[in-house]
Design an enzyme around this catalytic site. Structure first.
Site, PDB file in Angstrom:
ATOM      1  N   ASP A  62       0.838  -1.116  -0.020  1.00  0.00           N
ATOM      2  CA  ASP A  62       0.080  -0.001   0.079  1.00  0.00           C
ATOM      3  C   ASP A  62       1.010   1.291  -0.073  1.00  0.00           C
ATOM      4  O   ASP A  62       1.928   1.176   0.259  1.00  0.00           O
ATOM      5  CB  ASP A  62      -0.953  -0.182   1.398  1.00  0.00           C
ATOM      6  CG  ASP A  62      -2.025   0.921   1.179  1.00  0.00           C
ATOM      7  OD1 ASP A  62      -1.971   1.731   0.195  1.00  0.00           O
ATOM      8  OD2 ASP A  62      -2.801   0.817   1.982  1.00  0.00           O
ATOM      9  N   ASP A 120      34.730 -30.399   9.020  1.00  0.00           N
ATOM     10  CA  ASP A 120      33.295 -29.639   9.644  1.00  0.00           C
ATOM     11  C   ASP A 120      33.544 -28.404  10.379  1.00  0.00           C
ATOM     12  O   ASP A 120      32.759 -27.697  10.589  1.00  0.00           O
ATOM     13  CB  ASP A 120      32.417 -30.548  10.184  1.00  0.00           C
ATOM     14  CG  ASP A 120      31.446 -31.496   9.377  1.00  0.00           C
ATOM     15  OD1 ASP A 120      31.432 -31.264   8.184  1.00  0.00           O
ATOM     16  OD2 ASP A 120      31.209 -32.561  10.062  1.00  0.00           O
TER      17      ASP A 120
END
Length: 848
Positions: free
Chosen positions: A336, A694
């Site tokens: 809007d 990791d």
């Protein structure tokens, strides 16, 4: 458990609308002053939280146990048990320790992510006003229990199935339950037991919302015991998967298929070659671990929660973590204009009669309408009342017809000195259609048709200048003390109200910033076409051609899909049409965001890929949104989009790492095991490699992101990932086999030294390649994040030093001659340079 007190007379609970409030209060063991805090706490423990779906537990023990639920971890635990059963004590301990360390790392990351997200979510929690210990206080809606006394106002979501104790001009939207678009008036009363749900005017239902007025309610049923809860239980409703979640699922299945085929084949071939079954089995399992990015869930959680924290600092609160990726890939924003493109605080510029002159009666009637309406507080009424100079207390309010998005007007009935007057304010065309006369001069009315052309001319003139134009009309109602929609006719047109809402000073620059990020803006407004066109020109939209709601109604689905893409401004749009526009844009292949804060925006927020609301929005809008802005500003949203794209980019980095170096290494080992007279690495050594590689990847969430990755929307592309996996996986494998050859040449027949050399080369190359594939730029031109760099250096140093430690023998490693280490270092350097060259060609030929 159902949130509803087990009443002595169960019929009263089931049909509470058919009994007096006093009886239900007595059965629920409460009073009109509410529950005591101690009693509400007991009921919350007994009947559970007021939610339809149990929250996913994120306590420490649950998260820790969840780390051991993955198929890979369970298989490894089985392998450790098998090794223990076969008296392979060392292997058992090593596998168990590696599982424990890996799981604890995942737990630590996910716990931090979950805690951070819960704190952020608390900032935009939907709350309700209740009476506790005789005093009004706000509590989270989840804590409402049967017997609570709830205070409701316009814009509130109704948090439970309730009986009305008191109401004042209370109108409720029940579209979510009954499909009825008009607000329903709710009053105190007793109805027949067989009254259908849509006609139970003395009751309110969870999930519906207040359009106007206020009320005092008694909560009878909560959670799954409500009407809404029963429906949701039948449908088992869950939010649709985001594009990112679908992509992750496809990626997981893709890797699983490859892993299963490779592991079964390698195990079968090794058994055929008459190698020890346990070693072959453990080796195959270790390969499966190496091929599977088991840290992906933790990495995603950490990346998303880190992104949510960064976005919170930019005043964007994330309600659904998976939507961060959608925000990053958004290429269209529908919004809007009020408060987003404009300042949002309207100024009443003029109040005029038909002659175009300032008229005090127009202002008085406008003030009466604004002051006595009990709907949602709005900028229009604030602007009118800021100029009030009348004693409105001289008038008594009798009744009200609240505003709705079909009539686009609001009527009140007031009384003074025995004269009852209905005053209606609304959009000019909607006021004009209910008027038969117009007040040309004080006390003199004429047929409105005489002024039709003049009214339309004034409307277009002021609207074209960007003024929002409303009409005001009235009608004397004699002694009538109630009014209904059917009485909005035969009214007298009194005059005009002109409001101005200036564009934000920096809005043109902000829209340009959005365009630079590849996001197009579309305005969807209920305002008239002239105002919408004027505002769109002022804020610099290139395509200011306006498509109106009435034009949309006449279009076929195919025409609508074309028009919504070709137009950037939609005016005079109904709430349901907003949803149609968004769905048409989505069907055209766009990732659509919608920004709304009103009661009428909930369906559009649900329909969009990215629902955005603001902290000051109506509860229904905040509840439907994925993101809540702490200030109504496109600037905040622009910063949020950037953070969303950074999060997406960093998540992709882990995927690229897992599918390139890791995959290449495991593929190489699988192949080498077929022609070497011994396993190239022991299972425990492979698990250690997987654990060490990791570490750097766990810092990805904090890594720096190149400007190029933020400049345009990017979407999950499994085809691109497959190509990346093939190209860089093969590159990794080529250098792996080159390493095998060098080690066999330098260390012929020395198995333990061979494995040590391969371990060192594998870990160091997989850690350093992260610095290459994390960016499209040459690695020396893209500075990595501080933590990623530190973690990478640490792993390289640790790997070089590990064979010299007392623990090396447990894993079957031995120190290497310095010349072998230097040659391996040269190979790693050559691998990095080759990967850099291939990366440049890859991104030149493959678009993403």
């Amino acid at each position: 458990m159902e949130g509803g007190i087990r009443l002595a007379n169960n019929k009263k609970k089931l049909e509470f609308w058919s009994f007096p409030a006093s009886e239900i209060l007595q059965e629920l063991q409460t009073t009109a002053e509410g529950l005591k805090s101690s009693e509400s706490s007991e009921r919350l423990k007994k009947y559970g939280a007021n939610i339809l779906k149990p929250k996913k537990r994120s306590d420490a023990l649950t998260l820790l146990l969840s780390q051991f639920k993955s198929p890979i971890t369970l298989i490894l635990l089985f392998a450790a048990g098998l090794a223990f059963f076969l008296h392979e004590t060392t292997d058992t301990i090593i596998i168990a320790v590696i599982i424990l360390v890996s799981s604890l790392l995942g737990f630590w990351q996910e716990k931090g992510a979950a805690d951070a997200f819960e704190k952020l979510l608390a900032a935009v929690q939907i709350r309700a006003a209740v009476l506790r210990d005789g005093k009004e206080k706000e509590i989270p809606v989840e804590e409402i229990v049967p017997g609570d006394i709830i205070i409701l106002n316009a814009g509130d979501i109704i948090p439970a199935d309730c009986l009305i104790l008191d109401s004042k001009d209370l109108f409720v939207s029940e579209a979510t339950l009954t499909g009825e678009t008009y607000p329903v008036e709710k009053v105190v009363g007793v109805l027949k037991a067989e009254t259908p749900l849509a006609k139970r005017t003395n009751s309110l239902w969870m999930g519906t919302s207040v359009v106007s007025g206020s009320g005092k309610l008694l909560a009878v049923s909560t959670g799954k015991g409500t009407e809404f809860g029963k429906i949701s239980e039948k449908l088992k409703f869950s939010p649709p998967e985001t594009e990112f979640e679908k992509g992750i699922s496809k990626f997981g299945y893709f890797l699983m298929e490859i892993t299963m085929l490779m592991v079964i084949a390698i195990f079968a071939i090794n058994v055929y070659l008459q190698r020890p079954i346990l070693d072959s089995f453990l080796f195959s399992l270790a390969l499966a671990v190496g091929l599977t990015p088991q840290l992906l869930p933790a990495i995603i959680s950490v990346n998303l929660s880190h992104g949510a924290r960064e976005m919170a600092q930019k005043k964007v609160i994330v309600k659904r973590l998976a939507s961060i990726e959608n925000l990053g890939s958004m290429n269209l924003l529908c919004s809007d204009k009020t408060g987003t493109l404009t300042e949002g605080e309207l100024e009443l510029q003029a109040f005029q009669d038909l002659k175009g002159e300032k008229n005090e009666k127009v202002l008085l009637y406008s003030c009466l309408n604004a002051y006595y309406q009990k709907g949602f507080e709005n900028p229009i009424d604030r602007a009118i009342l800021s100029q009030n100079k009348f004693n409105l207390a001289e008038y008594e309010k009798l009744d009200e017809i609240p505003y709705d998005f079909v009539r686009k007007r609001l009527s009140i009935l007031v009384s003074k000195n025995g004269t009852n007057l209905m005053i209606t304010k609304g959009a000019l065309p909607n006021i004009f259609e209910i008027c038969s006369q117009a007040e040309a001069e004080p006390g003199k009315t004429v047929e409105i048709s005489e002024f039709k052309e003049q009214i339309e001319q004034q409307f277009e003139e002021f609207s074209g200048k960007g003024f929002r134009t409303l009409g005001i009309a009235y009608r004397e109602m004699g002694q009538q003390k109630t009014i209904g929609k059917e009485q909005e006719k035969g009214m007298i047109f009194l005059g005009f109200l002109f409001f101005f809402d200036p564009p934000k000073p920096d809005i043109i620059k902000t829209i340009e910033s959005m365009e630079q990020l590849g996001i197009s803006l579309k305005i969807i407004t209920g305002d008239n076409r002239f105002v919408a066109a004027s505002v769109s020109r002022e804020v610099g939209l290139k395509n200011s051609r306006v498509l109106t709601g009435s034009e949309l109604d006449k279009m076929s689905s195919e025409a609508l899909m074309k028009q919504v893409n070709d137009n950037d401004v939609f005016a005079e749009v109904e709430p349901s049409q907003k949803e149609h526009i968004i769905l048409a844009l989505k069907k055209s292949g766009n990732v659509v965001g919608y920004m709304g804060d009103g009661i009428n925006d909930a369906s559009a927020l649900h329909a969009s890929d990215v629902g955005i609301s603001v902290d000051s929005a109506a509860d229904v809008a905040k509840e439907a949104a994925d993101f809540v802005l702490m200030e109504k500003s496109l600037n905040a949203l622009v910063e949020g989009v950037k953070e969303g794209r950074k999060t997406f980019a960093n998540t992709l980095k882990y995927v690229f790492m897992a599918t390139s170096a890791n995959f290449g290494n495991m593929f190489s080992m699988a192949g080498a095991s077929l022609f070497l007279p011994f396993l190239p690495l022991l299972p425990t050594q492979i698990l250690l490699i997987n654990l060490l590689t990791d570490f750097p990847e766990m810092t990805i969430a904090t890594d720096a992101v190149d400007k190029e990755m933020v400049e345009k929307p990017r979407r999950w592309d499994i085809i691109f990932i497959r190509k990346f996996m093939v190209v860089f996986g093969i590159t990794s494998s080529v250098f792996d086999y080159l390493t095998f050859g060098v080690l066999l040449l330098l260390l012929p027949g020395i198995t333990e030294e061979f494995r040590t050399g391969w371990f060192m080369e594998s870990v160091i190359s997989a850690s350093l390649i992260v610095l290459v594939i994390r960016s499209r730029k040459p690695f020396f031109r893209s500075r990595p994040g501080k933590y990623l760099l530190i973690a990478t250096i640490f792993i390289v140093v640790f790997t070089l030093g590990f064979p010299l430690t007392p623990f090396a023998a447990l894993f079957g490693f031995k120190p290497l001659p310095i010349q072998v280490i230097l040659i391996l270092g040269a190979l790693v350097g050559l691998y990095i340079l080759a990967a850099e060259t291939i990366k440049k060609r890859f991104y030149k030929n493959v678009k993403f």
